[in-house]
Design an enzyme around this catalytic site. Structure first.
Site, PDB file in Angstrom:
ATOM      1  N   TRP A 169     -28.082  -2.146 -12.028  1.00 11.52           N
ATOM      2  CA  TRP A 169     -28.478  -0.883 -12.750  1.00 11.52           C
ATOM      3  C   TRP A 169     -29.477   0.229 -12.054  1.00 11.52           C
ATOM      4  O   TRP A 169     -29.777   1.130 -12.331  1.00 11.52           O
ATOM      5  CB  TRP A 169     -29.393  -1.393 -14.040  1.00 11.52           C
ATOM      6  CG  TRP A 169     -30.407  -2.433 -13.637  1.00 11.52           C
ATOM      7  CD1 TRP A 169     -29.918  -4.037 -13.709  1.00 11.52           C
ATOM      8  CD2 TRP A 169     -31.405  -2.212 -13.027  1.00 11.52           C
ATOM      9  NE1 TRP A 169     -31.180  -4.476 -13.140  1.00 11.52           N
ATOM     10  CE2 TRP A 169     -31.971  -3.847 -12.756  1.00 11.52           C
ATOM     11  CE3 TRP A 169     -32.474  -1.262 -12.561  1.00 11.52           C
ATOM     12  CZ2 TRP A 169     -33.345  -4.030 -11.941  1.00 11.52           C
ATOM     13  CZ3 TRP A 169     -33.671  -1.478 -11.929  1.00 11.52           C
ATOM     14  CH2 TRP A 169     -34.150  -2.690 -11.612  1.00 11.52           C
ATOM     15  N   ASN A 170     -29.784  -0.340 -11.012  1.00 11.75           N
ATOM     16  CA  ASN A 170     -30.746   0.251 -10.076  1.00 11.75           C
ATOM     17  C   ASN A 170     -30.154   1.643  -9.401  1.00 11.75           C
ATOM     18  O   ASN A 170     -30.696   2.635  -9.175  1.00 11.75           O
ATOM     19  CB  ASN A 170     -31.662  -0.449  -8.972  1.00 11.75           C
ATOM     20  CG  ASN A 170     -30.678  -1.183  -8.237  1.00 11.75           C
ATOM     21  OD1 ASN A 170     -29.566  -1.250  -8.346  1.00 11.75           O
ATOM     22  ND2 ASN A 170     -31.194  -1.660  -7.023  1.00 11.75           N
ATOM     23  N   GLU A 268     -23.486  -8.027  -1.906  1.00  9.94           N
ATOM     24  CA  GLU A 268     -24.698  -7.388  -1.443  1.00  9.94           C
ATOM     25  C   GLU A 268     -25.834  -7.918  -2.534  1.00  9.94           C
ATOM     26  O   GLU A 268     -26.111  -7.565  -3.442  1.00  9.94           O
ATOM     27  CB  GLU A 268     -24.631  -5.922  -1.648  1.00  9.94           C
ATOM     28  CG  GLU A 268     -23.491  -5.303  -0.940  1.00  9.94           C
ATOM     29  CD  GLU A 268     -23.902  -5.301   0.562  1.00  9.94           C
ATOM     30  OE1 GLU A 268     -25.154  -5.460   0.959  1.00  9.94           O
ATOM     31  OE2 GLU A 268     -22.821  -5.037   1.446  1.00  9.94           O
ATOM     32  N   CYS A 302     -33.236  -2.630  -3.268  1.00  5.24           N
ATOM     33  CA  CYS A 302     -33.063  -3.732  -2.597  1.00  5.24           C
ATOM     34  C   CYS A 302     -33.468  -3.518  -0.997  1.00  5.24           C
ATOM     35  O   CYS A 302     -33.708  -4.482  -0.340  1.00  5.24           O
ATOM     36  CB  CYS A 302     -31.495  -4.198  -2.285  1.00  5.24           C
ATOM     37  SG  CYS A 302     -30.564  -2.880  -1.913  1.00  5.24           S
ATOM     38  N   GLU A 476     -20.541  -2.745   3.280  1.00  3.12           N
ATOM     39  CA  GLU A 476     -20.016  -1.595   2.571  1.00  3.12           C
ATOM     40  C   GLU A 476     -20.240  -0.519   3.241  1.00  3.12           C
ATOM     41  O   GLU A 476     -21.239  -0.216   4.140  1.00  3.12           O
ATOM     42  CB  GLU A 476     -20.634  -1.723   0.946  1.00  3.12           C
ATOM     43  CG  GLU A 476     -20.427  -3.037   0.501  1.00  3.12           C
ATOM     44  CD  GLU A 476     -20.607  -2.901  -0.971  1.00  3.12           C
ATOM     45  OE1 GLU A 476     -20.993  -1.672  -1.503  1.00  3.12           O
ATOM     46  OE2 GLU A 476     -20.740  -3.731  -1.868  1.00  3.12           O
TER      47      GLU A 476
HETATM   48  P1  NAD Z   1     -29.048  -9.495 -11.369  1.00  3.91           P
HETATM   49  O1  NAD Z   1     -28.343 -10.319 -10.242  1.00  3.91           O
HETATM   50  O2  NAD Z   1     -29.785 -10.372 -12.312  1.00  3.91           O
HETATM   51  O3  NAD Z   1     -28.174  -8.398 -12.029  1.00  3.91           O
HETATM   52  C1  NAD Z   1     -27.345  -7.666 -11.072  1.00  3.91           C
HETATM   53  C2  NAD Z   1     -26.160  -7.429 -12.052  1.00  3.91           C
HETATM   54  O4  NAD Z   1     -25.352  -8.441 -12.140  1.00  3.91           O
HETATM   55  C3  NAD Z   1     -26.296  -7.149 -13.620  1.00  3.91           C
HETATM   56  O5  NAD Z   1     -26.859  -5.849 -13.920  1.00  3.91           O
HETATM   57  C4  NAD Z   1     -25.118  -7.362 -14.158  1.00  3.91           C
HETATM   58  O6  NAD Z   1     -24.238  -6.299 -14.378  1.00  3.91           O
HETATM   59  C5  NAD Z   1     -24.674  -8.629 -13.213  1.00  3.91           C
HETATM   60  N1  NAD Z   1     -24.797 -10.043 -13.909  1.00  3.91           N
HETATM   61  C6  NAD Z   1     -25.981 -10.619 -14.228  1.00  3.91           C
HETATM   62  N2  NAD Z   1     -25.744 -11.843 -14.509  1.00  3.91           N
HETATM   63  C7  NAD Z   1     -24.405 -12.164 -14.554  1.00  3.91           C
HETATM   64  C8  NAD Z   1     -23.564 -13.385 -14.482  1.00  3.91           C
HETATM   65  N3  NAD Z   1     -23.891 -14.490 -14.997  1.00  3.91           N
HETATM   66  N4  NAD Z   1     -22.262 -13.002 -14.149  1.00  3.91           N
HETATM   67  C9  NAD Z   1     -21.784 -11.810 -13.661  1.00  3.91           C
HETATM   68  N5  NAD Z   1     -22.423 -10.781 -13.550  1.00  3.91           N
HETATM   69  C10 NAD Z   1     -23.730 -10.910 -13.880  1.00  3.91           C
HETATM   70  O7  NAD Z   1     -30.049  -8.517 -10.681  1.00  3.91           O
HETATM   71  P2  NAD Z   1     -31.211  -7.530 -11.470  1.00  3.91           P
HETATM   72  O8  NAD Z   1     -32.615  -8.452 -11.306  1.00  3.91           O
HETATM   73  O9  NAD Z   1     -30.483  -6.910 -12.478  1.00  3.91           O
HETATM   74  O10 NAD Z   1     -31.132  -6.241 -10.168  1.00  3.91           O
HETATM   75  C11 NAD Z   1     -31.808  -6.686  -9.058  1.00  3.91           C
HETATM   76  C12 NAD Z   1     -31.229  -7.352  -7.892  1.00  3.91           C
HETATM   77  O11 NAD Z   1     -30.280  -6.775  -7.241  1.00  3.91           O
HETATM   78  C13 NAD Z   1     -32.232  -7.376  -6.701  1.00  3.91           C
HETATM   79  O12 NAD Z   1     -32.370  -8.855  -6.181  1.00  3.91           O
HETATM   80  C14 NAD Z   1     -31.757  -6.488  -5.674  1.00  3.91           C
HETATM   81  O13 NAD Z   1     -32.453  -6.813  -4.425  1.00  3.91           O
HETATM   82  C15 NAD Z   1     -30.370  -6.898  -5.987  1.00  3.91           C
HETATM   83  N6  NAD Z   1     -29.703  -5.641  -5.158  1.00  3.91           N
HETATM   84  C16 NAD Z   1     -29.041  -5.677  -4.062  1.00  3.91           C
HETATM   85  C17 NAD Z   1     -28.503  -4.454  -3.511  1.00  3.91           C
HETATM   86  C18 NAD Z   1     -28.021  -4.563  -2.146  1.00  3.91           C
HETATM   87  O14 NAD Z   1     -27.169  -3.701  -1.924  1.00  3.91           O
HETATM   88  N7  NAD Z   1     -27.999  -5.676  -1.396  1.00  3.91           N
HETATM   89  C19 NAD Z   1     -28.525  -3.212  -4.294  1.00  3.91           C
HETATM   90  C20 NAD Z   1     -29.033  -2.988  -5.599  1.00  3.91           C
HETATM   91  C21 NAD Z   1     -29.769  -4.259  -6.118  1.00  3.91           C
END
Ligand code: NAD
Length: 495
Positions: A169-170, A268, A302, A476
């Site tokens: 979502w970010n 990622e 991130c 990516e």
């Molecule tokens: P999260 O992993 O809980 O959720 C991320 C997305 O994953 C959710 O929006 C949802 O669509 C999906 N998701 C959640 N649970 C799932 C499941 N059981 N099965 C399949 N899909 C599922 O993370 P968050 O707290 O919402 O987002 C922040 C995290 O994402 C942070 O750790 C951040 O560092 C990471 N992030 C990484 C990058 C990168 O490029 N490395 C970019 C953005 C965010």
């Protein structure tokens, strides 16, 4: 993801511009699908709490339909000339750019970030579509000098097949655009599951993709519980690869779910970026850069600078400048042109920031500014600065994903490198120094997928974005980005 493309708004938006590209149906197998009224999910503006629309809560059946359609459509898409796929992607890019104000307004409504940042994100996402539209024509193979007599050996790169794209979502538009552009350019078809907190940006991408001429089934966007939909993508044999952006915890779960069908994975995941400031820098500008690397997107990034290490000889001056920078950040609704930082996405994110502050202060950190909720709305939190943090504090081990800066002093280069590498994460590290040798030495020693030296702006379509260790696998963007969605075929012909 700081993209450096944020620009001042040329014009103000009409108040309802954001509704123009708000689709309240999911895009599955080339059809726009609704659902029964009791199976819809309300989407809220995190700034006001207002419900801005709803999307269908689809299930496994629709996920399977999308996968079947993606499998059926993929061979013909792969069979097009690369230039033809590139042309469709280029039209998609142009549509995004033409509608960037409306797309940005929609994003600000559902995600909360300032409108100028949202415009920057749309442009950033579009830049990947343009990049991969061009890269589609450069999927080179290789002729291998033969070790066998009278044989011609060559390797060609082929599309992986159907891929699942699961996005957070970010950066609700750019993360999906970056994955989808690479996958489609390579000749894959894709089924996407965006975050249920911010599905509208993804659905708008699908609508513009349809308009650009993506054939039915090539790019579906499903809305609903991501655990259910993502779980099906991971388990279904028809899907050959998963590309996920999100937390390390969920990445690990997806990896386990993909194990039985041995899928290609591109992950990622989380970051825990160290930001190292040596004594030979301009303290004021290093502090400003660090504050930018911390507070952009409210710290929900991130790439956010999570652990700031400052040489003891400049520590106090740095703290003073950093606090000034933090205090100058105007927090408010993303549609207010004066706003630098919007709300946090939800209560859990806010609670994590509060917990990290309480834990650190309880263990002796100094709270220099912030640490409180703001009256602007339920999810607004002050840009916060903690000094004298130590390795016993949670904030030095866990990603905060909020606007809390953790700053500490160091004495020796070896000491700070050991501390910076003392994490399971390895996405990005920042280094500020004016010593050329040290910049190379330290970059080499940092166990990270990306290192930024004397800058906090590092991303863009041409660079390989990604981490090592538990920050993920794969890259990516860049020319390497196509590797995630292609496979090598070796052909040996008797001649
Ligand atoms: P999260 O992993 O809980 O959720 C991320 C997305 O994953 C959710 O929006 C949802 O669509 C999906 N998701 C959640 N649970 C799932 C499941 N059981 N099965 C399949 N899909 C599922 O993370 P968050 O707290 O919402 O987002 C922040 C995290 O994402 C942070 O750790 C951040 O560092 C990471 N992030 C990484 C990058 C990168 O490029 N490395 C970019 C953005 C965010």
């Amino acid at each position: 993801m700081r993209n450096g493309m944020t620009q001042p708004l040329e014009t103000t938006l009409a108040p309802d511009d954001w509704t123009e590209l708000r689709y309240e149906q999911a895009y599955c197998a080339g059809n726009w699908l609704g659902s029964r009224p009791n199976e819809r999910i309300d989407i809220q503006n995190p700034s006001t709490g207002e419900v801005i629309g709803s999307v269908p809560c689809l299930g496994i059946e629709e996920a399977r339909d999308a996968i079947i359609a993606a499998r059926a459509a993929q061979p013909a898409w792969q069979g097009l000339l690369p230039r033809q796929r590139g042309d469709v992607l280029m039209r998609w890019h142009d549509l995004l750019m033409r509608h960037r104000r409306q797309l940005a307004a929609l994003m600000t409504k559902e995600q909360g970030k300032p409108l100028a940042d949202a415009i920057g994100e749309i442009e950033y996402g579009a830049s990947f579509i343009r990049w991969f539209a061009e890269e589609a024509s450069r999927l080179y193979g290789e002729v291998i000098p033969s070790h066998l007599s009278a044989r011609r050996l060559f390797v060609q790169r082929e599309a992986l097949g159907v891929v699942g794209l699961i996005t957070p979502w970010n950066f609700p538009s750019a993360m999906l655009a970056r994955k989808a552009a690479a996958a489609l350019a390579a000749g894959c078809s894709a089924v996407a599951v965006p975050s249920v907190l911010t599905p509208f940006s993804a659905l708008a991408l699908a609508a513009l993709g349809e308009k650009a001429g993506l054939p039915p089934g090539i790019f579906s966007v499903l809305t609903g519980n991501p655990a259910v939909l993502g779980g099906e993508l991971c388990r279904n044999d028809g899907v050959r690869g998963i590309s996920f952006t999100g937390s390390t915890e969920v990445g690990r779960l997806l990896m386990a779910q993909c194990a039985p069908s041995i899928k290609r994975l591109s992950l990622e995941l989380g970051g825990h970026a160290p930001f190292i400031v040596f004594s030979d820098v301009d303290v004021e500008s290093a502090a400003k850069a660090a504050a930018e690397a911390k507070y952009q997107t409210g710290g929900q990034d991130c790439l956010a600078a999570n652990r700031i290490f400052v040489h003891r000889s400049i520590y106090q001056g740095f703290l003073d400048a950093f606090v000034r920078a933090a205090k100058s950040i105007r927090v408010g609704d993303g549609f207010d042109q004066a706003t630098d930082m919007g709300p946090l996405i939800n209560r859990q994110t806010l609670a994590k920031s509060e917990a990290h502050v309480a834990d650190a202060v309880g263990k002796g950190a100094r709270l220099l500014t912030g640490g409180r909720r703001l009256p602007q709305g339920e999810l607004f939190y002050e840009p916060t600065v903690l000094a004298d943090v130590t390795s016993e504090m949670k904030i030095m081990h866990e990603e905060t994903f909020g606007p809390v800066a953790a700053i500490t002093a160091f004495d020796e280069e070896a000491e700070v490198l050991a501390a910076a590498n003392n994490t399971e994460y390895g996405l990005v590290a920042y280094v500020f120094t004016s010593d050329l040798s040290r910049s190379h030495r330290v970059s080499d020693a940092l166990e990270y997928g990306m290192v930024a030296v004397n800058t906090v702006k590092l991303t863009g379509a041409p660079i390989p974005f990604g981490g090592i260790k538990q920050s993920g696998i794969g890259r990516e963007g860049s020319r390497y980005g196509l590797d995630e969605f292609t496979t090598l075929k070796y052909v040996c012909t008797a001649v």
